[in-house]
Structure formats: C-alpha cells, structure tokens
Design an enzyme around this catalytic site. Structure first.
Site, PDB file in Angstrom:
ATOM      1  N   HIS A  10       0.886  -1.151   0.000  1.00  0.00           N
ATOM      2  CA  HIS A  10       0.000   0.000   0.000  1.00  0.00           C
ATOM      3  C   HIS A  10       0.929   1.207   0.000  1.00  0.00           C
ATOM      4  O   HIS A  10       2.040   1.120   0.512  1.00  0.00           O
ATOM      5  CB  HIS A  10      -0.848  -0.066   1.288  1.00  0.00           C
ATOM      6  CG  HIS A  10      -1.986   0.884   1.283  1.00  0.00           C
ATOM      7  ND1 HIS A  10      -3.219   0.556   0.769  1.00  0.00           N
ATOM      8  CD2 HIS A  10      -2.077   2.149   1.728  1.00  0.00           C
ATOM      9  CE1 HIS A  10      -4.013   1.596   0.897  1.00  0.00           C
ATOM     10  NE2 HIS A  10      -3.349   2.576   1.474  1.00  0.00           N
ATOM     11  N   LYS A  36      10.212   7.318  -3.308  1.00  0.00           N
ATOM     12  CA  LYS A  36       9.149   8.121  -2.695  1.00  0.00           C
ATOM     13  C   LYS A  36       7.799   7.394  -2.700  1.00  0.00           C
ATOM     14  O   LYS A  36       7.407   6.826  -3.716  1.00  0.00           O
ATOM     15  CB  LYS A  36       9.044   9.448  -3.441  1.00  0.00           C
ATOM     16  CG  LYS A  36       8.636  10.567  -2.501  1.00  0.00           C
ATOM     17  CD  LYS A  36       9.067  11.924  -3.019  1.00  0.00           C
ATOM     18  CE  LYS A  36       8.409  13.049  -2.238  1.00  0.00           C
ATOM     19  NZ  LYS A  36       8.490  12.959  -0.791  1.00  0.00           N
ATOM     20  N   HIS A 127      -8.551  -0.217   7.820  1.00  0.00           N
ATOM     21  CA  HIS A 127      -7.733   0.959   7.489  1.00  0.00           C
ATOM     22  C   HIS A 127      -8.068   2.206   8.348  1.00  0.00           C
ATOM     23  O   HIS A 127      -7.201   2.775   9.011  1.00  0.00           O
ATOM     24  CB  HIS A 127      -7.976   1.243   6.004  1.00  0.00           C
ATOM     25  CG  HIS A 127      -7.146   2.311   5.408  1.00  0.00           C
ATOM     26  ND1 HIS A 127      -6.050   2.054   4.605  1.00  0.00           N
ATOM     27  CD2 HIS A 127      -7.252   3.663   5.449  1.00  0.00           C
ATOM     28  CE1 HIS A 127      -5.531   3.185   4.203  1.00  0.00           C
ATOM     29  NE2 HIS A 127      -6.235   4.185   4.691  1.00  0.00           N
ATOM     30  N   ASP A 150      -9.663  10.178   3.825  1.00  0.00           N
ATOM     31  CA  ASP A 150      -8.589  10.108   2.830  1.00  0.00           C
ATOM     32  C   ASP A 150      -9.211   9.759   1.484  1.00  0.00           C
ATOM     33  O   ASP A 150     -10.427   9.915   1.296  1.00  0.00           O
ATOM     34  CB  ASP A 150      -7.518   9.089   3.272  1.00  0.00           C
ATOM     35  CG  ASP A 150      -8.040   7.673   3.420  1.00  0.00           C
ATOM     36  OD1 ASP A 150      -9.164   7.387   2.951  1.00  0.00           O
ATOM     37  OD2 ASP A 150      -7.324   6.842   3.995  1.00  0.00           O
ATOM     38  N   GLY A 316      -5.049  10.704   5.144  1.00  0.00           N
ATOM     39  CA  GLY A 316      -4.289  11.597   4.262  1.00  0.00           C
ATOM     40  C   GLY A 316      -4.858  12.994   4.175  1.00  0.00           C
ATOM     41  O   GLY A 316      -4.109  13.981   4.101  1.00  0.00           O
ATOM     42  N   ASN A 320      -4.326  18.296   5.371  1.00  0.00           N
ATOM     43  CA  ASN A 320      -4.767  19.598   4.845  1.00  0.00           C
ATOM     44  C   ASN A 320      -4.717  20.619   5.981  1.00  0.00           C
ATOM     45  O   ASN A 320      -5.710  20.892   6.678  1.00  0.00           O
ATOM     46  CB  ASN A 320      -6.170  19.497   4.239  1.00  0.00           C
ATOM     47  CG  ASN A 320      -6.491  20.715   3.373  1.00  0.00           C
ATOM     48  OD1 ASN A 320      -6.332  21.851   3.821  1.00  0.00           O
ATOM     49  ND2 ASN A 320      -6.911  20.491   2.146  1.00  0.00           N
ATOM     50  N   ARG A 507       2.191  27.992   7.693  1.00  0.00           N
ATOM     51  CA  ARG A 507       1.974  26.640   8.242  1.00  0.00           C
ATOM     52  C   ARG A 507       3.049  26.402   9.293  1.00  0.00           C
ATOM     53  O   ARG A 507       4.126  25.925   9.030  1.00  0.00           O
ATOM     54  CB  ARG A 507       2.074  25.603   7.121  1.00  0.00           C
ATOM     55  CG  ARG A 507       1.729  24.210   7.609  1.00  0.00           C
ATOM     56  CD  ARG A 507       1.893  23.185   6.528  1.00  0.00           C
ATOM     57  NE  ARG A 507       3.302  22.969   6.246  1.00  0.00           N
ATOM     58  CZ  ARG A 507       3.760  22.323   5.178  1.00  0.00           C
ATOM     59  NH1 ARG A 507       2.934  21.873   4.282  1.00  0.00           N
ATOM     60  NH2 ARG A 507       5.056  22.147   4.995  1.00  0.00           N
ATOM     61  N   ASN A 537      11.804  26.805   8.024  1.00  0.00           N
ATOM     62  CA  ASN A 537      12.141  25.379   8.101  1.00  0.00           C
ATOM     63  C   ASN A 537      11.560  24.649   6.899  1.00  0.00           C
ATOM     64  O   ASN A 537      10.353  24.605   6.713  1.00  0.00           O
ATOM     65  CB  ASN A 537      11.558  24.797   9.398  1.00  0.00           C
ATOM     66  CG  ASN A 537      11.614  23.264   9.445  1.00  0.00           C
ATOM     67  OD1 ASN A 537      12.288  22.620   8.634  1.00  0.00           O
ATOM     68  ND2 ASN A 537      10.899  22.694  10.403  1.00  0.00           N
ATOM     69  N   THR A 538      12.424  24.059   6.089  1.00  0.00           N
ATOM     70  CA  THR A 538      11.924  23.214   5.004  1.00  0.00           C
ATOM     71  C   THR A 538      12.663  21.888   5.061  1.00  0.00           C
ATOM     72  O   THR A 538      13.734  21.787   5.669  1.00  0.00           O
ATOM     73  CB  THR A 538      12.070  23.917   3.635  1.00  0.00           C
ATOM     74  OG1 THR A 538      11.499  23.098   2.616  1.00  0.00           O
ATOM     75  CG2 THR A 538      13.520  24.193   3.286  1.00  0.00           C
TER      76      THR A 538
HETATM   77 FE   LIG Z   1      -5.478   6.151   4.489  1.00  0.00          FE
END
Ligand SMILES: [Fe+2]
Length: 577
Positions: A10, A36, A127, A150, A316, A320, A507, A537-538
């Site tokens: 997954h 990634k 999940h 998500d 996920g 946001n 943010r 900060n990145t």
């Molecule tokens: Fe999920």
C-alpha cells in the site's frame, strides 16, 4: 511484549515497533530504500525496527497490519455486482490480497528465517480504525471524537468514531465511490498535478485563485444530512482500488480520475509543466473551499454525536493544514491531536497501538509529544561519512555550534541541519531540516533556485518558539507537527516575509523546549541575534525522500548550493569545500 505494526503493499509502506506499549521506533520504507511513497513490502523498515528494539523477528509477540481485506466485504461485493465491468478487477484484487495475507510466510521469506520460528499472533485492522487509533492512542485524552478521511482504504473514505478509554467505537463510514480525497485528487489531476501526493502542492496554489467556479465545483460534492455524495458524472468509473495502483516494483501509479464532463464544463485539462492559468488557480481555490465546507459539515455532525471538544484525527486528508487551522472557528472542537504521520505510513503505528490497547486491553500511555521516532547516527559514523566524502569540517561543542549556525542563518545563508533521530511522518521538524532566515524578501527564491526547485506558488514554513506563537499568529492552539495554517498578525508579516503566504498565512511548527531542546536553542540563538523567534524550516532534501542517513545529507549538501551543513556536532562550509 513486542508488537510490530505494518503498512504493506500500500502507498507509504512502513513499520513501527512497540515495547510494552511504548513506541520504540517507526519509519516509512521510502526513507530507507529512497523510493518516494514506496508501496511494496517494508523489509528495510522492519529490519530497522527490530534493530532499534534489539530484537529478532522470532521475539515479536504480535504483528498488526493496518489493512483488512475482509472489512466491508458486503459493500465491496454489492459495488462489484452493480458495476459488472469491475467484477474481474474486484476478483483480481481479492486474489492479490489473499496472497499477501499470510504475513508469517512473507516475514519469514524477507527476513530469511524459518517460519516455524515465528510465534507471533497476527492481527488485521480496518484501514480507518487504524488511522483513528494512530491519533487517539497517542493523544493525552481519555475521551475524544475520532475522525479519519482520505482517498480510500478498505473501501471506505471517511470514518467517525467515539473514542473512550481503550475503545474506539465506529459510528459511521462513508463508502466508496464517495470520497473527499478522491474529489481533491480528481481536480488536482485536472489542473496538471497527477502524481501520488501532489495534493499538498495544490493546497498552496489555492489562495492565488478566486471564486469564479465555486458554484460549479459545489455541484460536484453534495452535502446531505451530515454526510456527502459525489456527483459521479464528473469522475471516471474507478475500480475498487479507487484509481490508485501499486506496481510490482512498489511504485504508486494514479489512474485518470476526471471524466469528459469535467472537460465539457471547464475546458481542456492542464498538462503538467505548462503555464498555470487563472482558470487553474480558480479551480484550486474552489476545490479547497468546497473541501473545507464538507469537512466542517462532517465535523459538526460528528460533534452532534460525540459532544466532546477534543478531536483525534488522521488520514491523508488530515494533512490539509489549511482546513485544520480553520476548524476551531467553524466547528465546536477546541483541541486537535493529529497524527504527524496522518497519511498511510501512520497505519503501522495505529494498528500496533490498537492491538496493545483495544485487543490486549493494556493501559494507556502518556501523550506522544514529538515525532522523533526514526534512526539516529553516532558522531563517529557521521565523521567517517564526512571524511569519505572528502569534506573539510570542524567539530564544535553544543553552544559554539548553535552560535555559529545562528550566525550563518542571520547572515542570510542556507543551512542543512541534521541532528538526532529522524522525524516520523512527512514533515521535517528540526532534525532533518534546511533552515534559513524567515524575514529576507528573496529567501524563497534563493531556496528554490539553489536547492529545492519547488513550484513558485508553494510557501515555506516557519518554526516558532512556542511561547511566542500568539505574538505572531492569530490563533494560539499549538501546532507541534506543522499541521495547522494560521493567519500571521498584520504587524508581523514583514518580519516573516519569507514564510508569509499570499493570503498572509503560515503553516507553523510550534517548538517547545522539552520536545526538541537543541532545535529550540538554535531558534533562541537566532532570536538573540535578530530579535525574531522564528526560523524558516523546510525539509532536508532535493526532489527525493527526506534525507535519513548522514551520507544522504552530505550528498545533498555537495550537489546543491547549500551554504552550510551542520551534521551532528560537525560544521562544514561551502566556501571551504
Ligand atoms: Fe489512508
């Protein structure tokens, strides 16, 4: 007692290990295999967990997987029967899921041990329960409202729950094909952002748009009685995997989500890497706006059922941060605890904690106050890597190191800051970070030109000393995992111009000294030199997973135009290398 939690086959495959309920170590596979969002089997992550716990796989008592192919089976069958074209796809997916179900054989094969040595009990958890568990069990609360949303997981896109003591009681599920995540993904694809995980980028584009299409976009997601439904005519009919597929090499591939109707309504989709037009920005604006409206509607419904001001959230879509920052004004919730790995890598921790608390009825643990759950490296290992790379460097004690780095940041230089244990989750929070001056007007362009090469519309984030938050931001709920966006106070926008987005927001990461003393003291040292209790900060990377090991940080430093590298107690300057 050892519990190994897994997210496997997954997107964002990962592993986490608990000893007597304490999270010892957790990591996504992508950080180790450098692919990634890797979605295969998390072999390296499992090995790293076992090494950190000083254990062998034969010592593990329980293995918990944040996926249950039997969950909501009746719904899946019903959907397949109603969509005959999808039946074959459905059968194939079931076969694949069955094949991966024997975790014992998989682990024995990957770790090269005899499966008869493995004595663990196996658990599979739906999940979204795993998502909610990943937040609630890490929170300090004995009671909370639980929310997860998500694209999809085990045929569900949204879950509401009542969390109390050791238990998570599911109150409601939104089944596929209705999904707020899919709605967001579909529009992101339409405006040319087609890769898994691109949604976060488009969130930064949204404030450049206007309300031009708000009316039309609202029609795509209908609200009804505390719930929502998609107008499916805007979507291509998707299989039970909801348009996302993990290829045999672990790459996550997205299928096209939008239908011809989107084209008829809004014109041709934008091709990636072409100019972003006002139309695309306006679509992004209305997409974020509708997403928020539906999200707040669902939360208000949740509050009616669980009237507690504390919200434990993951999934996920919980990344946001713009929506998260506004929920205090638009819903009755007053506190949030959002899992730092809110995406699917977080399922590993959720499944493991659920096994400990809900299945085995073991007592709750103190709040998880930081996300530094990954690997760390000894000074000798770091020094050996610096020598191997042929870098000139100095070794400094703690205070001189902080002073030198703060001095470099204050002078407008860009510093790679690699310290201690790697962060768990998608955000760099001061251990695998690139830090820079937040108040220099050209800093965003400098970072993009020299290192990050990100889209022009994406903002950089501020890390702020926790006690200064309300001087600089219009909201004071802490944001330790960089999961809330708040307005920056008008009088501070110039001072923070490199992290002030086009809509005057940031943010933020709030940094408390007990959560990360070294990073806190670095910002403090910067404040002493400039009067600003904030650094930009990145994440420490260049179009790759965030660096994990020192050699990756060194390589990133060498290949980019980063000015300074502070890796452990060692300082290297580009001018000397
Ligand atoms: Fe999920």
């Amino acid at each position: 007692m050892l519990i190994l939690g897994l997210n496997m086959f997954h997107a964002d495959a990962s592993a986490a290990i608990l000893r007597d309920g304490e999270i010892v170590f957790a990591i996504a596979e992508e950080r180790l295999n450098r692919k990634k969002h890797y979605g295969g089997f998390p072999t390296l992550a499992i090995k790293a967990c076992l090494e950190a716990a000083g254990a062998k796989i034969s010592d593990v008592d329980h293995v918990a997987v944040g996926q249950d192919s039997d969950a909501n089976l009746a719904r899946k069958v019903q959907y397949a029967l109603a969509n005959p074209a999808k039946i074959l796809n459905f059968i194939r997916m079931r076969q694949r899921k069955e094949a991966m179900r024997d975790v014992r054989l998989l682990l024995a094969k990957e770790l090269e041990v005899d499966s008869t040595q493995l004595r663990f009990q196996e658990h599979h958890l739906e999940h979204h329960i795993a998502h909610i568990a990943s937040a609630y069990y890490c929170s300090p609360w004995e009671k909370a409202a639980g929310f997860s949303y998500d694209g999809s997981g085990d045929f569900v896109s949204t879950m509401m729950a009542r969390c109390e003591g050791n238990d998570i009681e599911v109150l409601d599920r939104v089944f596929l094909p209705h999904s707020l995540g899919t709605f967001y993904t579909m529009i992101c694809e339409f405006i040319g952002y087609k890769k898994y995980g691109d949604e976060g980028k488009v969130m930064g584009l949204a404030p450049y748009g206007k309300e031009t299409y708000s009316h039309q976009i609202r029609e795509i997601v209908n609200l009804k009685n505390g719930n929502f439904q998609l107008d499916l005519s805007y979507f291509k009919p998707l299989g039970s995997n909801q348009g996302m597929e993990v290829l045999p090499d672990g790459t996550v591939r997205m299928a096209r989500h939008f239908s011809e109707r989107m084209q008829k309504r809004f014109g041709d989709p934008r091709e990636p890497h072409t100019e972003i037009l006002q139309r695309d920005m306006d679509l992004a604006f209305s997409m974020q706006q509708r997403f928020e409206e539906v999200f707040f509607h669902l939360l208000n419904e949740l509050y009616k059922r669980v009237p507690i001001a504390d919200l434990a959230m993951a999934g996920g879509c919980a990344l946001n941060s713009v929506a998260n920052g506004k929920l205090f004004k638009t819903t009755p919730f007053r506190r949030t605890w959002i899992q730092p790995a809110a995406g699917d890598e977080g399922l590993a921790i959720g499944a493991a904690l659920h096994t400990y608390h809900s299945v085995l009825k073991q007592p709750r643990k103190p709040e998880l106050k930081h996300s530094y759950l990954g690997p760390e490296f000894s000074d000798s290992r770091i020094e050996a890597d610096l020598k191997k790379a042929g870098l000139r460097y100095q070794r400094l004690d703690r205070q001189p190191l902080l002073e030198r780095v703060a001095e470099q940041v204050a002078a407008g230089n860009v510093v790679g800051w690699f310290q201690g244990r790697m962060e768990w989750g998608p955000r760099a929070l001061g251990n695998r970070s690139i830090v820079a001056h937040p108040g220099l007007p050209n800093m965003k362009d400098v970072l993009n030109a020299r290192i990050k090469h990100r889209e022009w519309f994406r903002p950089f984030a501020p890390s702020i000393l926790a006690e200064h938050q309300s001087e600089y931001f219009e909201h004071d709920h802490p944001s330790p995992f960089m999961l809330h966006v708040y307005k920056i106070r008008p009088e501070k926008r110039k001072e923070l111009c490199a992290v002030n987005h086009v809509d005057d927001t940031g943010r933020l990461q709030t940094v408390a000294r007990d959560e990360n003393p070294l990073y806190y003291d670095l910002i403090r040292a910067f404040q002493r030199k400039t009067g600003i209790p904030v650094v930009l900060n990145t994440s420490f990377n260049e179009n790759e997973p965030i660096v994990c090991a020192p050699e990756e940080a060194i390589d990133c430093f060498k290949r980019t135009k980063m000015d300074v590298l502070a890796v452990g107690p060692f300082l290297a300057l580009k001018t000397e290398n």
